[in-house]
Design an enzyme around this catalytic site. Structure first.
Site, PDB file in Angstrom:
ATOM      1  N   CYS A 114     -49.379  45.943 -40.134  1.00  0.00           N
ATOM      2  CA  CYS A 114     -47.979  45.809 -39.714  1.00  0.00           C
ATOM      3  C   CYS A 114     -47.057  45.441 -40.879  1.00  0.00           C
ATOM      4  O   CYS A 114     -45.840  45.625 -40.778  1.00  0.00           O
ATOM      5  CB  CYS A 114     -47.846  44.789 -38.599  1.00  0.00           C
ATOM      6  SG  CYS A 114     -48.684  45.307 -37.092  1.00  0.00           S
ATOM      7  N   HIS A 250     -40.205  43.038 -38.361  1.00  0.00           N
ATOM      8  CA  HIS A 250     -41.268  43.799 -37.697  1.00  0.00           C
ATOM      9  C   HIS A 250     -41.163  43.509 -36.203  1.00  0.00           C
ATOM     10  O   HIS A 250     -41.014  42.355 -35.793  1.00  0.00           O
ATOM     11  CB  HIS A 250     -42.629  43.370 -38.243  1.00  0.00           C
ATOM     12  CG  HIS A 250     -43.776  43.909 -37.459  1.00  0.00           C
ATOM     13  ND1 HIS A 250     -43.857  45.235 -37.079  1.00  0.00           N
ATOM     14  CD2 HIS A 250     -44.896  43.315 -36.956  1.00  0.00           C
ATOM     15  CE1 HIS A 250     -44.955  45.422 -36.385  1.00  0.00           C
ATOM     16  NE2 HIS A 250     -45.608  44.278 -36.292  1.00  0.00           N
ATOM     17  N   ASN A 280     -44.864  47.542 -30.270  1.00  0.00           N
ATOM     18  CA  ASN A 280     -45.248  47.278 -31.658  1.00  0.00           C
ATOM     19  C   ASN A 280     -45.790  48.572 -32.265  1.00  0.00           C
ATOM     20  O   ASN A 280     -46.877  49.023 -31.899  1.00  0.00           O
ATOM     21  CB  ASN A 280     -46.310  46.174 -31.676  1.00  0.00           C
ATOM     22  CG  ASN A 280     -46.748  45.795 -33.087  1.00  0.00           C
ATOM     23  OD1 ASN A 280     -46.467  46.504 -34.052  1.00  0.00           O
ATOM     24  ND2 ASN A 280     -47.456  44.687 -33.200  1.00  0.00           N
TER      25      ASN A 280
HETATM   26  N1  ACO Z   1     -51.009  40.712 -18.378  1.00  0.00           N
HETATM   27  C1  ACO Z   1     -51.224  39.550 -17.740  1.00  0.00           C
HETATM   28  N2  ACO Z   1     -51.827  38.507 -18.320  1.00  0.00           N
HETATM   29  C2  ACO Z   1     -52.246  38.649 -19.590  1.00  0.00           C
HETATM   30  C3  ACO Z   1     -52.057  39.840 -20.309  1.00  0.00           C
HETATM   31  C4  ACO Z   1     -51.407  40.915 -19.646  1.00  0.00           C
HETATM   32  N3  ACO Z   1     -51.154  42.098 -20.241  1.00  0.00           N
HETATM   33  N4  ACO Z   1     -52.548  39.690 -21.558  1.00  0.00           N
HETATM   34  C5  ACO Z   1     -53.055  38.442 -21.616  1.00  0.00           C
HETATM   35  N5  ACO Z   1     -52.873  37.815 -20.441  1.00  0.00           N
HETATM   36  C6  ACO Z   1     -53.254  36.456 -20.070  1.00  0.00           C
HETATM   37  C7  ACO Z   1     -54.392  35.922 -20.907  1.00  0.00           C
HETATM   38  O1  ACO Z   1     -55.628  36.371 -20.420  1.00  0.00           O
HETATM   39  C8  ACO Z   1     -54.197  34.435 -20.766  1.00  0.00           C
HETATM   40  O2  ACO Z   1     -54.756  34.042 -19.535  1.00  0.00           O
HETATM   41  P1  ACO Z   1     -55.581  32.655 -19.407  1.00  0.00           P
HETATM   42  O3  ACO Z   1     -54.588  31.580 -19.741  1.00  0.00           O
HETATM   43  O4  ACO Z   1     -56.037  32.672 -17.991  1.00  0.00           O
HETATM   44  O5  ACO Z   1     -56.694  32.760 -20.416  1.00  0.00           O
HETATM   45  C9  ACO Z   1     -52.684  34.268 -20.657  1.00  0.00           C
HETATM   46  O6  ACO Z   1     -52.182  35.575 -20.314  1.00  0.00           O
HETATM   47  C10 ACO Z   1     -52.035  33.760 -21.928  1.00  0.00           C
HETATM   48  O7  ACO Z   1     -52.528  34.508 -23.032  1.00  0.00           O
HETATM   49  P2  ACO Z   1     -52.001  34.249 -24.498  1.00  0.00           P
HETATM   50  O8  ACO Z   1     -52.694  35.199 -25.430  1.00  0.00           O
HETATM   51  O9  ACO Z   1     -52.108  32.788 -24.824  1.00  0.00           O
HETATM   52  O10 ACO Z   1     -50.457  34.631 -24.332  1.00  0.00           O
HETATM   53  P3  ACO Z   1     -49.281  34.515 -25.379  1.00  0.00           P
HETATM   54  O11 ACO Z   1     -48.170  33.778 -24.765  1.00  0.00           O
HETATM   55  O12 ACO Z   1     -49.765  34.065 -26.723  1.00  0.00           O
HETATM   56  O13 ACO Z   1     -48.794  36.046 -25.523  1.00  0.00           O
HETATM   57  C11 ACO Z   1     -49.068  37.890 -27.080  1.00  0.00           C
HETATM   58  C12 ACO Z   1     -49.703  37.043 -25.946  1.00  0.00           C
HETATM   59  C13 ACO Z   1     -47.917  38.673 -26.482  1.00  0.00           C
HETATM   60  C14 ACO Z   1     -50.140  38.836 -27.604  1.00  0.00           C
HETATM   61  C15 ACO Z   1     -48.558  36.993 -28.212  1.00  0.00           C
HETATM   62  O14 ACO Z   1     -49.541  36.045 -28.551  1.00  0.00           O
HETATM   63  C16 ACO Z   1     -48.184  37.753 -29.474  1.00  0.00           C
HETATM   64  O15 ACO Z   1     -47.223  38.488 -29.518  1.00  0.00           O
HETATM   65  N6  ACO Z   1     -48.921  37.542 -30.582  1.00  0.00           N
HETATM   66  C17 ACO Z   1     -48.614  38.089 -31.883  1.00  0.00           C
HETATM   67  C18 ACO Z   1     -48.820  39.571 -31.995  1.00  0.00           C
HETATM   68  C19 ACO Z   1     -48.437  40.010 -33.394  1.00  0.00           C
HETATM   69  O16 ACO Z   1     -47.408  39.643 -33.919  1.00  0.00           O
HETATM   70  N7  ACO Z   1     -49.299  40.757 -34.040  1.00  0.00           N
HETATM   71  C20 ACO Z   1     -49.033  41.030 -35.454  1.00  0.00           C
HETATM   72  C21 ACO Z   1     -48.760  42.390 -35.706  1.00  0.00           C
HETATM   73  S1  ACO Z   1     -49.925  43.494 -35.044  1.00  0.00           S
HETATM   74  C22 ACO Z   1     -50.805  44.257 -36.335  1.00  0.00           C
HETATM   75  O17 ACO Z   1     -50.819  43.858 -37.485  1.00  0.00           O
HETATM   76  C23 ACO Z   1     -51.644  45.441 -35.957  1.00  0.00           C
END
Ligand code: ACO
Length: 323
Positions: A114, A250, A280
């Protein structure tokens, strides 16, 4: 006088197929509301069967050439940021070179996930500053839909396909803060964080693999590292956040984008946001946002722009440029 890499053309391309969040509700335990509130994403584009990264990249690059009123013969080099090239080799960049009808110069891919477009811009700026090229096409293009695990709701709802391109040209500028072009870059990586975000396959392991991410861990690193790299790049340019007209981040998650702007002391009115429509798109997200921001009439000549990105590696960085 200072020789700088100035943007003289922009273009982007998004595949026709638009997938709304609600489409995932049929196959996954997820909701439009969860995806929207946790990531800010509402829809994304997916490439058609047989439509590859070099195809998307060529469309974006051709649009940037048209925008500049130039042809492929006017370009000395192509730098293409991607983690989803068509083939193991040759590079997607050389495939774009052929597709554009460019028979001279050189082309290569950059792989920093990314952060790829920030790395590519930095390389292109160095090629121009050192006199190795006068015009460089810098492209970010991805087909992340090809590396999704469609049973993993925590990743497959977040990514999309697309491409964006900037055409850079060497121009002699007076050597002040008001110069058009790239003023500074800041690149970083820390390979100790590999397990936070990776694809569990590759050429050497004889598979394609799927994207794996510990989203909440990446989130923590992102908010901390993005404001820091943006401020470092600004500092290197002899500027600070009061000089900034636009942050073009990004586009991974609206909450990361908001958190970074807040840390930099900048209001959201100064941030270009496209994550709701593109998801993304990894290395394509910044050039897509720049091209869309210009098309919307937000980005204008003379604006001071900071781009920043973080991704697998971890790799992260920022670029300061005046449009
Ligand atoms: N629908 C419903 N629930 C979901 C989903 C979904 N699609 N995905 C995950 N959950 C659940 C999880 O299972 C978890 O449940 P649990 O508490 O029972 O275990 C809960 O939601 C919370 O999960 P988290 O991962 O803690 O949620 P978070 O608030 O962190 O959001 C997200 C997740 C959107 C992925 C966020 O962490 C994020 O954006 N992270 C950074 C991504 C990023 O910037 N990547 C870098 C670039 S990508 C690259 O380089 C290829």
């Amino acid at each position: 006088m200072t020789r700088r890499a100035v943007v003289i053309g922009t273009g982007h391309y998004l595949p026709e197929r638009v997938v709304e969040n609600t489409e995932f509700e049929a196959t996954l335990d997820t909701t439009d509301e969860w995806i929207r509130s946790r990531s800010g994403i509402e829809r994304r584009h997916f490439a058609a069967e047989g439509q590859t990264t070099s195809h998307l990249a060529t469309r974006a690059a051709q649009a940037a050439l048209d925008d500049a009123g130039l042809t492929a013969d006017d370009v000395d080099a192509i730098v293409l940021a991607t983690s989803t090239a068509d083939l193991t080799f040759p590079s997607a960049a050389t495939m774009v070179q052929a597709a554009l009808g460019m028979t001279r110069g050189f082309a290569f891919d950059v792989q920093a996930v990314c952060a790829g477009f920030v790395y590519a811009l930095s390389n292109a700026s160095a090629l121009i500053a050192s006199g190795q090229a006068n015009r460089v096409m810098v492209i970010g293009a991805e087909t992340f839909s090809r590396i999704m695990d469609w049973t993993d709701r925590s990743t497959c709802v977040l990514f999309g396909d697309g491409a964006g391109a900037l055409l850079l040209e060497a121009q002699d500028q007076p050597g002040t803060k008001d110069d058009r072009g790239i003023h500074s870059t800041d690149l970083n990586s820390d390979g100790r964080h590999k397990d936070l975000l990776y694809v569990d396959g590759g050429v050497s392991t004889q598979s394609t693999g799927h994207l794996r991410m510990q989203g909440n861990q990446v989130f923590r690193h992102a908010v901390e590292k993005l404001a820091k790299t943006a401020n470092t790049a600004l500092d290197r340019a002899g500027m600070d956040s009061t000089d900034v007209d636009w942050i073009v981040p990004h586009q991974a998650n609206i909450r990361i984008i908001q958190g970074t702007a807040k840390k930099m002391g900048l209001p959201m009115e100064k941030v270009i946001v496209t994550v709701q429509d593109h998801g993304n798109t990894s290395a394509a997200s910044i050039p897509l946002a720049l091209s869309v921001g210009k098309a919307r009439g937000q980005i204008k000549e003379g604006d001071l722009i900071v781009t920043e990105a973080i991704g697998g590696g971890l790799a992260w960085g920022a670029v300061v440029l005046r449009w």
